[in-house]
Write an enzyme that holds these catalytic residues in place. Structure first.
Site, PDB file in Angstrom:
ATOM      1  N   ASN A 167       0.800  -1.222   0.000  1.00 59.13           N
ATOM      2  CA  ASN A 167       0.000   0.000   0.000  1.00 59.13           C
ATOM      3  C   ASN A 167       0.834   1.274   0.000  1.00 59.13           C
ATOM      4  O   ASN A 167       0.373   2.309  -0.471  1.00 59.13           O
ATOM      5  CB  ASN A 167      -0.920  -0.011   1.230  1.00 59.13           C
ATOM      6  CG  ASN A 167      -1.649   1.296   1.404  1.00 59.13           C
ATOM      7  OD1 ASN A 167      -2.621   1.581   0.706  1.00 59.13           O
ATOM      8  ND2 ASN A 167      -1.169   2.122   2.325  1.00 59.13           N
ATOM      9  N   TYR A 190       3.804   9.996 -11.091  1.00 56.40           N
ATOM     10  CA  TYR A 190       2.801   9.200 -10.394  1.00 56.40           C
ATOM     11  C   TYR A 190       2.029   8.329 -11.381  1.00 56.40           C
ATOM     12  O   TYR A 190       1.879   7.120 -11.174  1.00 56.40           O
ATOM     13  CB  TYR A 190       1.848  10.128  -9.647  1.00 56.40           C
ATOM     14  CG  TYR A 190       0.781   9.421  -8.845  1.00 56.40           C
ATOM     15  CD1 TYR A 190       1.097   8.782  -7.658  1.00 56.40           C
ATOM     16  CD2 TYR A 190      -0.540   9.400  -9.272  1.00 56.40           C
ATOM     17  CE1 TYR A 190       0.118   8.138  -6.911  1.00 56.40           C
ATOM     18  CE2 TYR A 190      -1.521   8.758  -8.539  1.00 56.40           C
ATOM     19  CZ  TYR A 190      -1.192   8.123  -7.353  1.00 56.40           C
ATOM     20  OH  TYR A 190      -2.163   7.482  -6.624  1.00 56.40           O
ATOM     21  N   LYS A 215       2.283   4.263 -11.440  1.00 55.18           N
ATOM     22  CA  LYS A 215       1.092   3.515 -11.059  1.00 55.18           C
ATOM     23  C   LYS A 215       0.644   2.590 -12.192  1.00 55.18           C
ATOM     24  O   LYS A 215       0.108   1.510 -11.937  1.00 55.18           O
ATOM     25  CB  LYS A 215      -0.034   4.468 -10.639  1.00 55.18           C
ATOM     26  CG  LYS A 215       0.198   5.099  -9.274  1.00 55.18           C
ATOM     27  CD  LYS A 215       0.235   4.055  -8.161  1.00 55.18           C
ATOM     28  CE  LYS A 215       0.304   4.662  -6.784  1.00 55.18           C
ATOM     29  NZ  LYS A 215       0.252   3.644  -5.713  1.00 55.18           N
TER      30      LYS A 215
END
Length: 256
Positions: free
Chosen positions: A81, A145, A149
């Protein structure tokens, strides 16, 4: 109660707050034994004390062995996470790109490398990857990002297709905006794209447990993301035009 996680040894990285803390609380409430990891030792201990878990602070890339020992020698569920929300464009510093790649992708790879020998030997294990809707779609103003991702999602997908017949279950959680410190740090881009439909971290945990019950790989706490993902795949130019419209709105707002 979800039988699959009762008395399971669970590790949640980046669990000092936000989505990670919500996941840790939910696993504990379902009867799991939970290791709470965070770079901030104080925050990890606070959540661990709250849920009756075990705090193992430190870099998420390097805590599998210590977490396994804390759980008595066995990890059943690993929640990758921990993440960083690096903004910027192609001009972002190489250190920013390197950090995003290391935390958002390579930490998952390193954890899997440590976990898989045991999981494959016993024929069971569960890897939960907190990705983001940005990993399926993209996010304006955040190239490092968005790109990393996408990488996190690709790695989760690869794990699933490679090892599912050997008992390894994989879940990729892909929410849009979630009311966390990371969302607050996205600034005006997040205000435009994410804040209007933002949900609570607990909603993400609820979505994951529904996915576990149904043995579903792709977890969409915002169901509308499925339609956006479909549009991206089937009508990419139309989808890119729509995203570019958001980009222009953002630029125009910033120029006022």
């Amino acid at each position: 109660m979800v039988e699959a996680v009762q008395d399971a040894g669970v590790v949640v990285t980046g669990a000092g707050g936000g989505i990670g803390a919500a996941l840790a609380r939910r696993f504990a409430a379902e009867g799991a034994r939970v290791v709470v990891n965070d770079l901030d030792a104080g925050r990890a201990k606070a959540v661990a004390d709250e849920i009756g878990g075990i705090a193992v602070p430190g870099d998420a890339s390097a805590i599998v062995t210590e977490a396994r020992d804390a759980l008595g020698g066995r990890v059943d569920v690993y929640c990758a996470n921990a993440g960083v929300g690096c903004g910027g464009s192609e001009a972002a510093a190489e250190a920013v790109w390197a950090l995003a790649w290391d935390v958002n992708v390579m930490a998952h790879v390193r954890a899997a490398h440590e976990l898989l020998p045991d999981w494959l030997e016993r024929g069971s294990g569960r890897f939960v990857s907190t990705v983001s809707a940005a990993g399926l779609l993209t996010m304006i103003g955040a190239a490092p990002y968005s790109v990393t991702k996408h990488g996190a999602y690709a790695f989760a997908e690869w794990l699933s297709l490679t090892y599912r017949h050997r008992g390894v279950k994989v879940h990729a959680i892909c929410p849009q905006g979630v009311r966390t410190d990371m969302l607050a740090a996205t600034g005006s881009a997040g205000d435009l794209v994410l804040q209007p439909t933002a949900i609570e971290p607990q909603d993400v945990a609820d979505a994951l447990f529904k996915g576990i019950e149904k043995d579903r790989f792709l977890i969409l706490p915002h169901p509308e993301v499925a339609e956006y993902y479909r549009a991206r795949a089937t009508e990419p130019d139309r989808w890119l035009h729509g995203m570019n419209r958001l980009q222009r709105q953002w630029e125009e707002a910033a120029a006022r």
